[in-house]
Design an enzyme around this catalytic site. Structure first.
Site, PDB file in Angstrom:
ATOM      1  N   ASP A  20      19.028  51.298 -36.517  1.00  0.00           N
ATOM      2  CA  ASP A  20      17.824  51.215 -36.857  1.00  0.00           C
ATOM      3  C   ASP A  20      17.655  51.738 -38.381  1.00  0.00           C
ATOM      4  O   ASP A  20      18.048  52.732 -38.922  1.00  0.00           O
ATOM      5  CB  ASP A  20      16.738  51.865 -35.872  1.00  0.00           C
ATOM      6  CG  ASP A  20      15.247  50.939 -35.900  1.00  0.00           C
ATOM      7  OD1 ASP A  20      15.209  50.074 -36.746  1.00  0.00           O
ATOM      8  OD2 ASP A  20      14.716  51.371 -34.909  1.00  0.00           O
ATOM      9  N   GLU A  40      15.808  51.168 -44.766  1.00  0.00           N
ATOM     10  CA  GLU A  40      14.835  50.572 -45.617  1.00  0.00           C
ATOM     11  C   GLU A  40      14.237  51.239 -46.474  1.00  0.00           C
ATOM     12  O   GLU A  40      14.086  51.158 -47.748  1.00  0.00           O
ATOM     13  CB  GLU A  40      13.899  49.335 -45.191  1.00  0.00           C
ATOM     14  CG  GLU A  40      14.545  48.538 -44.196  1.00  0.00           C
ATOM     15  CD  GLU A  40      14.472  48.741 -42.623  1.00  0.00           C
ATOM     16  OE1 GLU A  40      14.918  48.208 -41.622  1.00  0.00           O
ATOM     17  OE2 GLU A  40      14.041  50.074 -42.503  1.00  0.00           O
ATOM     18  N   ASP A  77      10.183  44.218 -36.282  1.00  0.00           N
ATOM     19  CA  ASP A  77       9.120  44.492 -35.541  1.00  0.00           C
ATOM     20  C   ASP A  77       8.087  43.473 -35.586  1.00  0.00           C
ATOM     21  O   ASP A  77       7.402  43.267 -36.293  1.00  0.00           O
ATOM     22  CB  ASP A  77       8.554  45.815 -35.905  1.00  0.00           C
ATOM     23  CG  ASP A  77       9.206  46.899 -35.539  1.00  0.00           C
ATOM     24  OD1 ASP A  77      10.300  46.960 -34.886  1.00  0.00           O
ATOM     25  OD2 ASP A  77       8.803  48.011 -36.212  1.00  0.00           O
TER      26      ASP A  77
END
Length: 743
Positions: A438, A441, A504
Site C-alpha cells: 500500500d 505516492e 480507495d
C-alpha cells in the site's frame, strides 16, 4: 500546464523559444541508440550569416532503441537539468534504426520519422507510409517563466501532505498533431473520462481516491486511435494538455532543459502495447491461485483469529470458493506501522494460526507500507543505520500524516532495501505468501536521497523501488511463477510487478463506474492485471451496490472483497448476495483455463487481461468512447450493471454473439438495452469464440487439462488452434472446427 493566452499570445511572464527550422541534419553514431540523426533547430529562421549570433537553438536527436520505436531528444542546453529516463530493459544494444541524413529520415520497422529541411519546423511520424502525427510550427519549445509569471501551476499532488510540485522556472515542451476524430487513451489509472481529449493531466502520483482527478498510478504514456503510442521518458513531473490548450494538438512539458520521448508504431493498439512493453518490460506470469477470490479483514474493523476463522468457515459452508485471505493494517499494533510484528493482543500465536489457515489450502496476504512510525522499534534501528530518507541538514525526514512521526525507507540505499526485505522474509518464514504494498505516492521533494537522486524524479519513481524490493524477495523466496503483489501505486514499468488494484473508491454505483474507467485507462497504459475493492472501500454499500459490484469484480482480472470500516463477507448483506457471489465466483473458476492462458499471453505480448473495446475493435468507430463495458481477453464481453433496477445499455460489434449465461444468440452491430437480475449481467461470447471451460468450480489452481471442455460458439468458420496450459506448465494445443458449435 498552459503557457499561452489564446491562440496568438503567451501568458504574462512567459518567454518561449520555438524551433523554427531544421537548419542542418547530420547522421551520427553516438545517439542514445547508436545510429541516428541530429538536427540543429534554431529559434529563428536563419536568413543571413549574422542571424546565427546571439541565437538559441534546440538540438533534436532521433534514434531507435528497438524495432518500430523512435526516440526523440530535445535539448536546449545538453548540460542542463534532466531527470533521467525510465529503465528500458528491452532496449537493443546498438539500436534498431536506419538513418538517412540526406533524406532526413530515420526508419525502424514500419515507423519512419521524417524531418523536412529548412523552415517551417516539421517532424512527421509515419506508420506503414501513412502520416499518423507530427511536430509542426511552434510545437517544440524551451519555455522560461519570470518570477511573477501568470502561469497557474495549481496544486498537483496532496497539498495537505506537502507533496505538491516544487516551483520550477524552465520547461521544454513538444506538441504533436491531433487528427480529426483522433482519440487519446492511457496516462495511467485515471478515473475521469476514459478518452483523454480535452483534459489537462499531470503525471504526479497522489493519494487522492478514485473520485478525484489525482492518480495513484501516473504513467506518461498514451495510446492514440491513429495507430501510435507515446511515452515521455521522464519519471518527474510531466504535464499533458490533450487538446486542452492547443485544441489541435497534444502538448507535453517537463521541467529543466531536456525533453525525451518515444513514439511507438501500431497500427493497432495491440501492436503499440506490444512494442511499449517490449521496451519498458512485460509482466511475469502470475500464479494461478491469485486469480481466485481474495477475502479481506477490511481496514478499521475489529478482528482476531476467531473472526478470521468464522469468515473462512462461512465461505466454505456457503460453497463460496476462496483462494487468499488478506490481513489488513491492524494485524500490527496501532501506532507501530510498520514494525512487521503481529499484534500479540489478538494474534498471540501467528505461526500456529497461519499453519491452520494453510491447512485449509489458503494463501495468506498481509498489508504493508514503506513507512516506519516513530513508535515502532524499527524506527531507531533504521535511523541509526541511515536507512531513512533525510532532510538537507541530515535529520530524518518525518511527519504525522498517516502515522505519528513516521519516516520513509530509502530504497535508493541497497542496505536499506536488504534490511526491509529481511523483515518481510521473517513473515514469509511464518507462512505469509504475498504482500499488499500500500501507499508509495506521498513522497516529499524537500529531502535528500542516499544515492543523490533528484527529489522531483524520485516522487513518482519511489513506488518502483518499493514494489521492486518486495517483488524481488517474493521471486527469490517463492519462485518466478509464484510471486504476486497487491500494489496501489505505480508508474511506467510498474506492469512488471503485478498485481495492482484501484485504490480507495466509495461504495456507490458512480464509484463502481469510475473504478472501471481507471482500470481501462491502466490497461491502455501497458498494465495487464488489475483489481478493485468489490463493494467499494469507503462506507458500506447497500445490498444492490454490493451485488452488482460482486458480478463485476468476479469478472475482473483479480477479485478482492475489501472495505474500510465494515466487513465485506456476502452474508453481511443478504441471502441473495451469497447466491450472487457463488454464481460468479464459480463461473470464474470454470473460466480459469481461459484466464490463465491470458496471463501467459500477457507475459509474451503485453496484452491486458481486461481489454477496452477499442483494443479489440479499433476499426469500429462506435467503440471509441465506450467505458462501461470491456472484454475479458479477446472472446468474452462484459457489461457491468450500474443500476439497482438492472437496466443496462451496451454495444455489441457486428456478428452473432452468444450469452454465456443463457445460450441466447443475438446479432451485433448496434446498441442493446437489457434488464438483468442480480444474478445476471450482459456476458457474451464473441462470434466464433472458442472458450476453454474448466471442470472445477471450487478453486482456481487445478489441472485445467483434466475434464476440459472447449466451448465453440457460432459466428466463425474454418479452424482455430487453442492452447491450454495447466498451472504446472503442461500444455496442449487443440485444433478446433469452428463449424462444430457446442456453446
Amino acid at each position: 500546464m498552459k503557457f499561452t493566452d489564446g491562440f496568438w499570445q503567451l501568458r504574462p511572464g512567459v518567454t518561449a523559444l520555438y524551433a523554427q527550422e531544421a537548419y542542418d541534419i547530420w547522421q551520427t553514431d553516438t545517439a542514445p541508440d547508436g545510429a541516428g540523426l541530429v538536427v540543429t533547430a534554431p529559434t529563428a529562421v536563419i536568413a543571413k550569416r549574422g542571424d546565427v549570433l546571439n541565437r538559441a537553438a534546440l538540438t533534436v536527436t532521433l534514434s531507435s532503441p528497438i524495432e518500430g520505436v523512435v526516440r526523440v531528444r530535445i535539448a536546449h542546453h545538453e548540460g542542463g537539468a534532466w531527470h533521467g529516463g525510465f529503465e528500458l530493459p528491452g532496449a537493443a544494444e546498438g539500436g534498431a534504426g536506419t538513418a538517412d541524413a540526406e533524406a532526413g529520415t530515420l526508419t525502424t520497422g514500419p515507423l519512419t520519422a521524417r524531418i523536412a529541411p529548412g523552415a517551417p519546423w516539421s517532424l512527421a511520424f509515419e506508420v506503414d507510409g501513412e502520416r499518423v502525427t507530427g511536430s509542426g510550427h511552434k510545437a517544440q519549445a524551451f519555455m522560461r517563466l519570470s518570477p511573477d509569471a501568470a502561469v497557474d501551476h495549481g496544486i498537483v499532488g496532496n497539498a495537505r501532505a506537502d507533496t505538491g510540485l516544487p516551483e520550477e522556472r524552465t520547461f521544454v515542451h513538444e506538441q504533436l498533431d491531433l487528427g480529426v476524430g483522433e482519440t487519446i487513451y492511457g496516462l495511467g489509472e485515471r478515473f475521469g473520462p476514459y478518452v483523454k481529449n480535452g483534459q489537462s493531466v499531470d503525471i504526479w502520483n497522489a493519494d487522492g481516491g478514485t473520485s478525484s482527478e489525482q492518480a495513484y498510478k501516473s504513467v506518461p504514456f498514451y495510446l492514440s486511435s491513429r495507430g501510435y503510442g507515446l511515452l515521455v521518458n521522464d519519471p518527474g513531473h510531466v504535464s499533458f494538455e490533450v487538446g486542452s490548450e492547443s485544441v489541435e494538438r497534444v502538448q507535453f512539458a517537463v521541467t529543466g532543459e531536456v525533453l525525451e520521448y518515444f513514439v511507438f508504431a501500431g497500427p493497432t493498439p495491440r501492436d503499440v502495447l506490444a512494442r511499449y512493453t517490449a521496451l519498458t518490460g512485460r509482466p511475469p506470469v502470475v500464479p494461478a491461485w491469485s486469480y481466485g477470490t481474495w477475502l479481506s479483514t477490511s481496514f478499521t474493523t475489529d478482528y482476531d483469529e476467531a473472526t478470521v476463522t468464522s469468515f473462512i468457515e462461512g465461505m466454505a459452508e456457503r460453497d463460496l470458493p476462496l483462494s487468499v485471505f488478506h490481513f489488513d493494517c491492524f494485524w500490527m499494533r496501532e501506532f507501530n506501522w510498520c514494525d512487521f510484528e503481529w499484534d500479540a493482543r489478538v494474534f498471540p500465536d501467528p505461526e500456529g494460526m497461519l499453519a491452520r489457515l494453510r491447512e485449509r489450502r489458503l494463501r495468506i496476504s498481509v498489508w504493508i507500507n514503506p513507512y516506519i512510525a516513530q513508535r515502532s522499534p524499527l524506527f531507531a534501528e533504521a535511523a541509526a543505520s541511515g536507512y531513512l530518507v533525510t532532510r538537507a541538514d541530515g535529520s530524518v525526514w518525518q511527519w504525522d500524516l498517516w502515522q505519528a512521526g513516521m519516516g520513509l525507507v530509502d530504497f535508493t540505499n541497497p542496505d536499506a532495501t536488504a534490511w526491509f526485505q529481511s523483515k518481510l522474509r521473517r513473515l514469509m518464514d511464518q507462512g505469509v505468501d504475498c504482500f499488499k504494498t500500500d501507499f508509495g505516492e506521498r513522497i516529499p521533494t524537500d529531502v535528500v536521497w542516499h544515492d543523490g537522486s533528484d527529489p522531483a524524479r524520485m516522487h513518482n519513481l519511489y513506488t518502483q523501488l518499493y514494489n521492486r524490493a518486495v517483488h524481488d524477495l517474493l521471486v527469490a523466496e517463492r519462485g518466478e511463477g509464484d510471486a504476486v503483489l497487491f500494489a496501489r501505486s505505480a508508474t511506467a514499468g510498474g506492469q512488471t510487478m503485478p498485481v495492482h488494484w484501484g485504490g480507495d473508491s466509495t461504495s456507490t454505483f458512480a464509484s463502481m463506474a469510475e473504478s472501471l474507467r481507471g482500470g481501462l485507462s491502466l490497461a491502455m497504459s501497458g498494465f495487464a492485471h488489475w483489481s478493485h475493492d468489490i463493494g467499494g472501500f469507503e462506507g458500506t454499500p447497500d445490498a444492490a451496490v454490493f451485488k452488482r459490484w460482486t458480478a463485476f469484480g468476479l469478472l475482473s482480472s483479480h477479485s478482492r472483497f475489501h472495505g474500510s470500516e465494515s466487513y465485506r463477507v456476502p452474508w453481511a448483506f443478504d441471502d441473495e448476495a451469497v447466491d450472487v457471489t457463488r454464481t460468479f465466483s464459480q463461473l470464474k473458476m470454470r473460466l480459469m483455463p481461459y484466464l490463465y492462458q491470458l496471463g501467459l499471453e500477457a507475459a509474451q505480448t503485453g496484452a491486458p487481461v481486461m481489454r477496452p473495446m477499442q483494443f479489440e475493435f479499433p476499426a469500429d468507430p462506435a467503440v471509441a468512447y465506450l467505458d462501461r463495458q470491456y472484454l475479458l481477453g479477446p472472446d468474452v464481453l462484459v457489461a457491468p450493471v450500474f443500476t439497482e433496477t438492472g437496466d443496462v445499455d451496451f454495444y455489441l460489434p457486428a456478428g452473432e454473439w452468444t450469452s454465456l449465461l443463457t445460450g441466447e444468440t443475438v446479432q451485433g452491430g448496434g446498441w442493446r438495452r437489457e434488464r438483468h437480475g442480480f444474478d445476471s449481467l450482459p456476458l457474451y461470447a464473441r462470434p466464433g469464440a472458442v472458450i476453454p471451460w474448466g471442470a472445477r468450480s471450487d478453486r482456481a489452481d487445478y489441472d485445467y487439462l483434466e475434464g476440459l471442455q472447449l466451448r465453440v460458439f457460432p459466428g466463425g468458420s474454418g479452424t482455430r488452434d487453442i492452447t491450454v496450459t495447466a498451472p504446472d506448465g503442461r500444455a496442449e494445443t487443440f485444433t478446433v472446427d469452428l463449424g462444430d458449435v457446442t456453446r
